[in-house]
Write an enzyme that holds these catalytic residues in place. Structure first.
Site, PDB file in Angstrom:
ATOM      1  N   VAL A   6      18.869  89.611 -14.368  1.00 42.63           N
ATOM      2  CA  VAL A   6      20.322  88.866 -14.099  1.00 42.63           C
ATOM      3  C   VAL A   6      20.424  87.480 -14.838  1.00 42.63           C
ATOM      4  O   VAL A   6      19.291  87.020 -14.983  1.00 42.63           O
ATOM      5  CB  VAL A   6      20.602  88.491 -12.804  1.00 42.63           C
ATOM      6  CG1 VAL A   6      20.780  90.191 -11.969  1.00 42.63           C
ATOM      7  CG2 VAL A   6      19.726  87.700 -11.976  1.00 42.63           C
TER       8      VAL A   6
ATOM      9  N   CYS B 231      18.666  82.755  -8.552  1.00 42.27           N
ATOM     10  CA  CYS B 231      18.241  82.916  -9.877  1.00 42.27           C
ATOM     11  C   CYS B 231      18.747  81.769 -10.796  1.00 42.27           C
ATOM     12  O   CYS B 231      19.984  81.665 -11.005  1.00 42.27           O
ATOM     13  CB  CYS B 231      18.179  84.182 -10.626  1.00 42.27           C
ATOM     14  SG  CYS B 231      17.822  84.294 -12.207  1.00 42.27           S
TER      15      CYS B 231
ATOM     16  N   LYS C  86      15.211  96.453  -7.287  1.00 39.00           N
ATOM     17  CA  LYS C  86      16.413  96.504  -7.800  1.00 39.00           C
ATOM     18  C   LYS C  86      16.824  97.855  -7.931  1.00 39.00           C
ATOM     19  O   LYS C  86      15.901  98.893  -7.804  1.00 39.00           O
ATOM     20  CB  LYS C  86      16.062  96.210  -9.473  1.00 39.00           C
ATOM     21  CG  LYS C  86      15.485  94.796  -9.595  1.00 39.00           C
ATOM     22  CD  LYS C  86      15.005  94.473 -11.254  1.00 39.00           C
ATOM     23  CE  LYS C  86      14.415  93.221 -11.565  1.00 39.00           C
ATOM     24  NZ  LYS C  86      13.256  93.086 -11.535  1.00 39.00           N
TER      25      LYS C  86
ATOM     26  N   GLU D  45      21.539  88.981 -20.732  1.00 38.98           N
ATOM     27  CA  GLU D  45      20.622  87.599 -20.940  1.00 38.98           C
ATOM     28  C   GLU D  45      21.477  86.270 -20.837  1.00 38.98           C
ATOM     29  O   GLU D  45      22.766  86.448 -21.277  1.00 38.98           O
ATOM     30  CB  GLU D  45      20.404  87.686 -22.447  1.00 38.98           C
ATOM     31  CG  GLU D  45      19.350  88.828 -22.951  1.00 38.98           C
ATOM     32  CD  GLU D  45      18.131  88.716 -22.169  1.00 38.98           C
ATOM     33  OE1 GLU D  45      17.644  87.439 -21.739  1.00 38.98           O
ATOM     34  OE2 GLU D  45      17.128  89.752 -21.914  1.00 38.98           O
ATOM     35  N   SER D  46      21.120  85.551 -20.204  1.00 39.55           N
ATOM     36  CA  SER D  46      21.945  84.328 -19.671  1.00 39.55           C
ATOM     37  C   SER D  46      22.899  83.731 -20.872  1.00 39.55           C
ATOM     38  O   SER D  46      23.967  83.208 -20.747  1.00 39.55           O
ATOM     39  CB  SER D  46      20.978  83.400 -18.907  1.00 39.55           C
ATOM     40  OG  SER D  46      20.184  82.677 -19.497  1.00 39.55           O
TER      41      SER D  46
END
Length: 231
Positions: A61, A20, A47, A73-74
């Protein structure tokens, strides 16, 4: 059906996925700042129930956990890590520069939109998406010329780690969809930037090869994503 892996008190954990690009953002920050952490990889097609119930109800993720503190949240994870662990600071002190960098990340969202249309959309729309993607990248070619060796200036900053994961995947994507949008020599500044980023220690620690990315995307198109490529 898996069980929640016990978390030792005081341990920083990242819930990630090796493939990802959003999770890679946070892993790049962890690597750059040399923050001790443990990784729990999440199978994004299957998941575990505990991840949705305990960690992130959105099922995405990365997510960061330390004791009872959880963020996800990245972009939020990356900003949080930079504030909690101030060594090797990545976010500029100047508020205006912070704003300009965040605007650039927002613009890059338009690039990634076309990227995924090209990669996973109807085949008849692939060439048009590739052309729109290339036009978007042209703006970044001009921007990096203004900023220096990196989007962060003379060294990589948060802005670089926010956009790099997709650059890492571009060559694999060109091969997969048979469209050239960055390797034709039309964006020399971005090409040089990509070469420089490959020498950044955090990138070397976190990246997968073009062959690994190509193998993964082919597995997705075959209907059976292989998140263990390269192991």
């Amino acid at each position: 059906g898996s069980t929640f892996p016990p978390l030792k008190a005081g341990t920083l954990r990242i819930y990630s996925n090796r493939i990802c690009p959003y999770a890679e953002r946070a892993r790049l920050v962890l690597a750059h700042k040399d923050i001790p952490n443990e990784v729990v990889n999440i199978h994004l097609s299957k998941k575990p129930e505990w991840f949705l119930e305990k960690i992130n109800p959105l099922g995405k993720v990365p997510a960061i956990q330390k004791d009872d503190k959880i963020v996800y949240e990245s972009a939020v994870c990356c900003d949080y890590l930079d504030q909690v662990y101030p060594g090797n600071k990545l976010i500029p002190d100047d508020p205006y520069q912070q704003a300009r960098d965040r605007i650039l990340v927002e613009h890059f969202g338009q690039v990634t939109t076309q990227y995924y249309k090209m990669l996973f959309g109807p085949s008849e729309n692939c060439a048009a998406a590739a052309e729109t993607l290339k036009k978007g990248l042209m703006e970044f070619d001009k921007e990096i010329q203004k900023r220096g060796d990196f989007f962060g200036g003379s060294e990589p900053r948060m802005i670089d780690f926010m956009v790099w994961p997709w650059f890492e995947r571009f060559h694999a994507t060109e091969k997969l969809v048979n469209q050239i949008f960055i390797s034709d020599g039309s964006m020399p500044n971005l090409t040089a930037y990509m070469d420089r980023m490959l020498s950044v220690p955090a990138v070397q620690k976190c990246r997968l090869s073009t062959e690994n990315h190509l193998e993964f995307y082919q597995s997705v198109k075959n209907g059976a994503p292989n998140y263990n490529v390269g192991l």
